[in-house]
Design an enzyme around this catalytic site. Structure first.
Site, PDB file in Angstrom:
ATOM      1  N   HIS A   1       4.143 -13.413  66.616  1.00  0.00           N
ATOM      2  CA  HIS A   1       3.545 -14.646  67.110  1.00  0.00           C
ATOM      3  C   HIS A   1       2.058 -14.514  67.819  1.00  0.00           C
ATOM      4  CE1 HIS A   1       8.001 -16.192  67.721  1.00  0.00           C
ATOM      5  NE2 HIS A   1       7.385 -16.819  66.513  1.00  0.00           N
TER       6      HIS A   1
ATOM      7  N   LYS B   1      18.611 -25.074  65.304  1.00  0.00           N
ATOM      8  CA  LYS B   1      18.625 -23.576  66.131  1.00  0.00           C
ATOM      9  C   LYS B   1      18.992 -24.106  67.578  1.00  0.00           C
ATOM     10  CE  LYS B   1      14.792 -21.155  63.842  1.00  0.00           C
ATOM     11  NZ  LYS B   1      13.670 -20.659  63.987  1.00  0.00           N
TER      12      LYS B   1
ATOM     13  N   ARG C   1       5.398 -14.626  56.932  1.00  0.00           N
ATOM     14  CA  ARG C   1       5.548 -13.043  56.936  1.00  0.00           C
ATOM     15  C   ARG C   1       6.045 -12.698  55.406  1.00  0.00           C
ATOM     16  NH1 ARG C   1       9.731 -14.322  61.641  1.00  0.00           N
ATOM     17  NH2 ARG C   1       9.846 -15.802  59.987  1.00  0.00           N
TER      18      ARG C   1
ATOM     19  N   SER D   1      12.344 -13.878  66.025  1.00  0.00           N
ATOM     20  CA  SER D   1      12.885 -14.213  67.351  1.00  0.00           C
ATOM     21  C   SER D   1      14.354 -13.674  67.409  1.00  0.00           C
ATOM     22  CB  SER D   1      12.688 -15.321  67.813  1.00  0.00           C
ATOM     23  OG  SER D   1      11.300 -15.758  68.111  1.00  0.00           O
TER      24      SER D   1
HETATM   25  O1  PNS Z   1       9.664 -21.417  65.166  1.00  0.00           O
HETATM   26  P1  PNS Z   1      10.535 -22.320  64.028  1.00  0.00           P
HETATM   27  O2  PNS Z   1      12.064 -22.610  64.698  1.00  0.00           O
HETATM   28  O3  PNS Z   1      10.249 -22.168  62.724  1.00  0.00           O
HETATM   29  O4  PNS Z   1       9.615 -23.789  64.496  1.00  0.00           O
HETATM   30  C1  PNS Z   1      10.156 -25.057  63.902  1.00  0.00           C
HETATM   31  C2  PNS Z   1       9.443 -26.288  64.368  1.00  0.00           C
HETATM   32  C3  PNS Z   1       9.873 -26.637  65.875  1.00  0.00           C
HETATM   33  C4  PNS Z   1       7.888 -26.150  64.292  1.00  0.00           C
HETATM   34  C5  PNS Z   1      10.037 -27.618  63.371  1.00  0.00           C
HETATM   35  O5  PNS Z   1      11.450 -27.586  63.700  1.00  0.00           O
HETATM   36  C6  PNS Z   1       9.139 -28.991  63.838  1.00  0.00           C
HETATM   37  O6  PNS Z   1       8.266 -29.165  63.520  1.00  0.00           O
HETATM   38  N1  PNS Z   1      10.182 -29.826  64.628  1.00  0.00           N
HETATM   39  C7  PNS Z   1       9.824 -30.892  65.080  1.00  0.00           C
HETATM   40  C8  PNS Z   1      10.376 -32.003  64.335  1.00  0.00           C
HETATM   41  C9  PNS Z   1       9.708 -32.508  62.916  1.00  0.00           C
HETATM   42  O7  PNS Z   1       8.465 -32.603  62.966  1.00  0.00           O
HETATM   43  N2  PNS Z   1      10.111 -31.820  62.051  1.00  0.00           N
HETATM   44  C10 PNS Z   1       9.202 -31.768  60.456  1.00  0.00           C
HETATM   45  C11 PNS Z   1      10.013 -32.585  59.437  1.00  0.00           C
HETATM   46  S1  PNS Z   1       8.881 -32.221  58.145  1.00  0.00           S
END
Ligand code: PNS
Length: 161
Positions: free
Chosen positions: A19, A43, A92, A130
């Site tokens: 990150h 998660k 990645r 992670s």
């Molecule tokens: O590190 P991650 O787990 O890949 O992050 C995912 C994250 C938090 C960026 C994603 O789950 C997110 O954007 N959550 C907020 C809800 C949302 O806007 N979802 C998008 C639907 S298209």
């Protein structure tokens, strides 16, 4: 001069050296990076939002123009609230692609003004995420070189020596 801020969202549970590499690369393109801790409904986090923010703040304290924040709800709403038009995501391997492609396109359908920009992580971190870090720490393996020092300490607090 227009200040170009980009939002780098993620679970950061916990932040890894992968990150940090993405943040450093993104800083070469944008004037400011807002690292935003969000919740991925798929998660269950090990660290609280506050802990994740603290680890991110500590590990980015030597970098200029980085803000660490958190958000609830939809990412797009948060990006707009921060007056940004760019979402940064790290890529990645091909295994990331389906998930990222779906989200980037859905976000674009919902708001065509906001672009998702993908940044390729350094070769050394391609295998790193992670979840694998937590698994290694849970079984008391060595995570040095994979995460910043503060994360090593926090993992030791959670799982013991
Ligand atoms: O590190 P991650 O787990 O890949 O992050 C995912 C994250 C938090 C960026 C994603 O789950 C997110 O954007 N959550 C907020 C809800 C949302 O806007 N979802 C998008 C639907 S298209």
């Amino acid at each position: 001069m227009v200040m170009r801020a980009a939002v780098y969202p993620g679970s950061f549970d916990p932040v890894t050296n992968g990150h940090l590499d993405v943040i450093e690369r993104a800083l070469k393109i944008f004037d400011k990076i807002i690292v935003a801790v969000g919740d991925n409904p798929g998660k269950k986090p090990l660290f609280s939002t506050q802990e994740r923010i603290e680890m991110l703040k500590e590990s980015t304290k030597g970098m200029k123009n980085v803000e660490v924040d958190s958000f609830l709800g939809l990412l797009l709403d948060y990006v707009k609230k921060k007056n940004s038009k760019v979402i940064i995501r790290g890529l990645r391997a091909v295994s990331d692609f389906d998930f990222e492609f779906q989200r980037a396109l859905l976000n674009r359908v919902a708001d065509g003004d906001i672009e998702t920009v993908f940044i390729m992580t350094k070769e050394n971190y391609v295998y790193l995420n992670s979840s694998i870090v937590k698994e290694i720490a849970m079984f008391h393996g060595r995570v040095n070189g994979l995460v910043p020092k503060i994360v090593e300490e926090k993992l030791r607090e959670k799982f013991g020596e």
